[in-house]
Scaffold this active site. Structure first.
Site, PDB file in Angstrom:
ATOM      1  N   GLY B  57       2.910  43.353-121.194  1.00 13.18           N
ATOM      2  CA  GLY B  57       1.558  43.111-121.702  1.00 13.18           C
ATOM      3  C   GLY B  57       1.558  42.629-123.129  1.00 13.18           C
ATOM      4  CB  CYS B  58       3.822  42.699-125.824  1.00 14.86           C
ATOM      5  SG  CYS B  58       3.602  44.467-125.604  1.00 14.86           S
ATOM      6  CD  GLN B  59       0.546  35.587-126.675  1.00 17.97           C
ATOM      7  OE1 GLN B  59       0.799  35.345-127.847  1.00 17.97           O
ATOM      8  NE2 GLN B  59      -0.426  34.990-126.029  1.00 17.97           N
TER       9      GLN B  59
END
Lengths: 424, 147
Positions: B57-59
Site C-alpha cells: 500500500g506504499c508507493q
C-alpha cells in the site's frame, strides 16, 4: 453546446504552427486551473493520468443531467429520444476522430482497460487456442498486460515481450524476430504512458499483419495529443479513454474492424445488447449494441462528444506541436540540473517527461513538489516492467496538456531546485 | 499521550517533536525536520528487507519489524527507500514503539498527527502508505494476548 467556452474557432481551423498556440487563452476554459494547491497557484503536470476538463465538457455533462436526461434507446417519448440522439452523436464524433469507416465499429466501454478486457475475453477466448502467442512490448501499461495474463491462464496462450533499447524505443529487429506463425495478436501502446515513447505503430502493424497476426493498439496517450487515423494505421483494435481526452471519466471507446466485431460473441449480457430473449434462447442486438449491455454512461457520452468537439476546434495537430514544444523546453531546463537523469530518451516522444533525481526517491520529489503547488505523478505509473527495464523503482513524470505553458515548466524546475536544496 | 514512550530518537520524544514543530511555521523546515528524523533511524538487519516485512500500500518500499520485549512491550523498527516516508516512520515509532499492545490499541495516530498538522497524510488513499503502516501496527497489537 450552446454558450460553451470554445476556443477561437478561426485560429483553430487555420492549423497554425505552435508559435501562435495561445495556451494561456485555453487555460481560461479550465476552471480547475484557477485553483491553488497548498496556497500556491496550481501547476498541473499530470495530464497523462487524467486531463482536466474544459467548461464546455462540464456544461455538457451538467446539461445532460439538468435539462435533457432520460434513459436512452428505448423511450418512446421525446426526452428519451433527444437523449439518445445526443449520446449517439458521441459515437459519430469518435468515428470521425479516429477516421473509422463506420459508426458500428465504435463500441463504448468504461475506458481503455475495459476495451482491452473485452477484446481478450470475447475475441481472445473465441479465436485463440493453447500455444498461440500474444506479443506485447516491454513498455506496456498494466492494463495491456494483465488482461492477456488472465486469458493465458484461462486458455493457455503464450505471452512474448518485445524489448526496448536504452532510449525506450522498441527494438524493431527483436520485435520482428518474435513474430511467427504462432503469433495471433500484437498488443502495444501507441505512446508509452510512463516514458512517452511514440512507437512506430504503422510499421509494427504492417509487420504483425505480414505474420498473420491481429493488432490491438492502446491509444490512451496518443488520441488526446495527436491526430489518429485507424484506417491509415490499419489497426484491428484501437482503444482509448475519454478522461485523458479532457472528457468525463467512466467512458471510452473500442474501435474494431466490423468483421472482427461481427465474429465476436458478446462480452457482457444484459439489457440493450439483445434482440429477443426467451428462457431458451437469446439473440443479439446489432453492432455496436451487442457489446453494450446495460444502461450506458449517458451523460459521460454526451460529455465525451463535447471533449472531442473541443480538441477538434483547437486542432490536434496544433496540440501535438504544442505539447512537443513544451517537452523539448522541459528537457532543456532539466538538463541544467545535474542530479536529474531522464528515463526515456527516444527520438520520437510525446509530451511526457520521466526522470529520477539522484539521492531521492520519486515519492520524496513528488511530496516537495506538491507543497510547491506542482502536481506531478511519482511511482511506477502502472508500468512496473518498464521501471524494471530501466532499473528504477519509479520515476517522476511530468506530462503536458494543451493548457500547459512554459511557465508551468519553469515552476517545475523551481520546485526541483527546492527538492535539491532540501535533500542536498 | 498519557504514558511516556520509552522510545526516543537522539533523546527526542514524541512530545519534543510536537514542541519543535510548533516553533516552525515554514513547511520546508517541517519537512527538513521529518527527513532528519528519518535519517536517525538505524538500518534493519539485511534479512528483514523481504516480502514478509514489506508493508503493502506504499508507493515507496516500506519494511517493518516487530519484537516483543520486556513482557508485553512491542518494539517497532522500520525503513523505507524514500526519505520523507522514512521520516514518517520515525514519527510512528515515536508514537507507538516500546508500548504495550493495550496502549497501542488505545492510541489513535490520527489525533497525534493532528498535533503536527500532518493528519492529511493518514487517509487510506494517500500514496505514502502511512495508513497501511498504522494498520500493520494495530494488527500486530491486536494479535497480542491481552494482559
Amino acid at each position: 453546446m450552446e454558450g460553451s467556452v470554445l476556443p477561437d474557432q478561426a485560429r483553430g481551423e487555420s492549423g497554425a504552427v505552435a508559435g501562435d498556440f495561445d495556451a494561456h487563452a485555453y487555460r481560461a476554459d479550465f476552471p480547475v486551473l484557477g485553483e491553488t494547491m497548498h496556497g500556491k497557484p496550481l501547476v498541473f503536470l499530470d495530464t497523462a493520468a487524467s486531463a482536466q476538463k474544459p467548461q464546455a465538457v462540464i456544461d455538457a455533462v451538467n446539461g445532460a443531467y439538468g435539462s435533457g436526461y432520460a434513459n436512452i434507446h428505448r423511450g418512446i417519448y421525446k426526452l428519451s429520444q433527444d437523449a439518445t440522439d445526443a449520446y449517439e452523436a458521441a459515437r459519430d464524433a469518435v468515428r470521425e476522430l479516429l477516421n473509422a469507416a463506420e459508426r458500428e465499429e465504435i463500441v463504448f466501454v468504461r475506458g481503455a482497460t475495459e476495451g482491452i478486457n473485452l477484446v481478450a475475453q470475447s475475441w481472445g477466448r473465441t479465436f485463440l487456442a493453447p500455444g498461440d502467442q500474444i506479443v506485447l512490448t516491454e513498455i506496456e501499461h498494466h492494463s495491456n498486460i494483465v488482461p492477456w495474463q488472465l486469458l493465458r491462464d484461462q486458455i493457455g496462450v503464450e505471452i512474448k515481450v518485445a524489448p526496448v533499447d536504452d532510449s525506450g524505443q522498441v527494438d524493431l529487429d527483436a520485435f520482428t524476430a518474435l513474430l511467427g506463425p504462432k503469433t495471433k495478436l500484437v498488443a502495444m501502446p501507441h505512446v508509452s504512458n510512463s516514458i512517452g515513447t511514440v512507437l512506430p505503430v504503422e510499421t509494427m502493424i504492417a509487420l504483425a499483419h505480414d505474420a498473420g497476426a491481429k493488432v490491438l493498439i492502446d491509444g490512451c496517450q496518443a488520441v488526446p495529443h495527436q491526430p489518429v487515423d485507424v484506417r491509415a494505421l490499419d489497426a484491428d483494435f484501437y482503444v482509448f479513454s475519454a478522461h485523458k481526452l479532457y472528457g468525463p471519466t467512466g467512458i471510452g471507446a473500442l474501435y474494431a474492424k466490423r468483421a472482427l466485431l461481427e465474429a465476436m460473441p458478446p462480452y457482457h449480457g444484459g439489457g440493450d445488447m439483445i434482440a429477443t430473449v426467451t428462457f431458451e434462447k437469446t439473440t443479439w442486438n446489432d453492432l455496436p449494441y451487442k457489446f453494450e449491455a446495460g444502461t450506458p454512461h449517458i451523460a459521460g457520452g454526451i460529455g465525451f462528444k463535447a471533449a472531442i468537439d473541443y480538441v477538434q476546434a483547437i486542432g490536434l495537430d496544433r496540440i501535438e506541436a504544442h505539447v512537443d514544444a513544451l517537452r523539448r523546453y522541459g528537457e532543456q531546463r532539466l538538463a541544467g540540473i545535474n542530479s536529474i537523469r531522464q528515463i526515456g530518451t527516444a527520438e520520437a516522444r510525446a509530451g511526457i517527461l520521466s526522470f529520477v533525481m539522484e539521492g531521492t526517491h520519486p515519492h520524496d520529489v513528488g511530496t516537495i513538489l506538491d507543497r510547491a503547488g506542482v502536481a506531478v505523478r511519482c511511482g511506477h505509473h502502472c508500468a512496473q516492467p518498464t521501471m524494471d527495464r530501466f532499473g528504477v523503482p519509479g520515476t517522476v513524470r511530468a506530462s503536458f496538456g494543451l493548457y500547459n505553458t512554459e511557465q508551468d515548466v519553469d515552476a517545475l524546475v523551481d520546485g526541483l531546485a527546492k527538492v535539491a536544496e532540501i535533500f542536498g | 499521550m498519557t504514558n511516556t514512550t520509552p522510545f526516543t530518537l537522539d533523546g527526542m520524544s514524541w512530545d519534543d517533536v510536537v514542541e519543535t514543530f510548533d516553533l516552525m511555521d515554514d513547511w520546508e523546515d517541517r519537512y527538513r525536520f521529518i527527513i532528519d528524523l528519518g535519517r536517525k533511524l538505524p538500518a534493519l538487519p539485511d534479512d528483514a528487507y523481504d516480502d514478509a516485512h514489506k508493508v503493502r500500500g506504499c508507493q515507496s518500499q516500506v519494511w517493518m519489524l516487530f519484537d516483543r520485549t520486556d513482557g508485553d512491550r512491542i518494539d517497532i523498527r522500520g525503513d523505507s527507500d524514500a526519505h520523507i516516508v522514512k521520516g514518517l516512520i520515525a514519527l510512528l515509532l515515536l508514537i507507538y514503539s516500546g508500548r504495550s499492545a493495550a496502549e497501542i490499541r488505545a492510541t489513535d495516530a490520527r489525533n497525534q498527527f493532528q498535533a503536527l498538522d500532518l493528519e492529511g497524510h493518514l487517509s487510506a488513499q494517500r500514496a505514502n502508505g502511512l495508513f497501511a503502516m498504522v494498520q500493520r501496527i494495530n494488527d500486530t497489537a491486536a494479535a497480542q494476548p491481552a494482559n
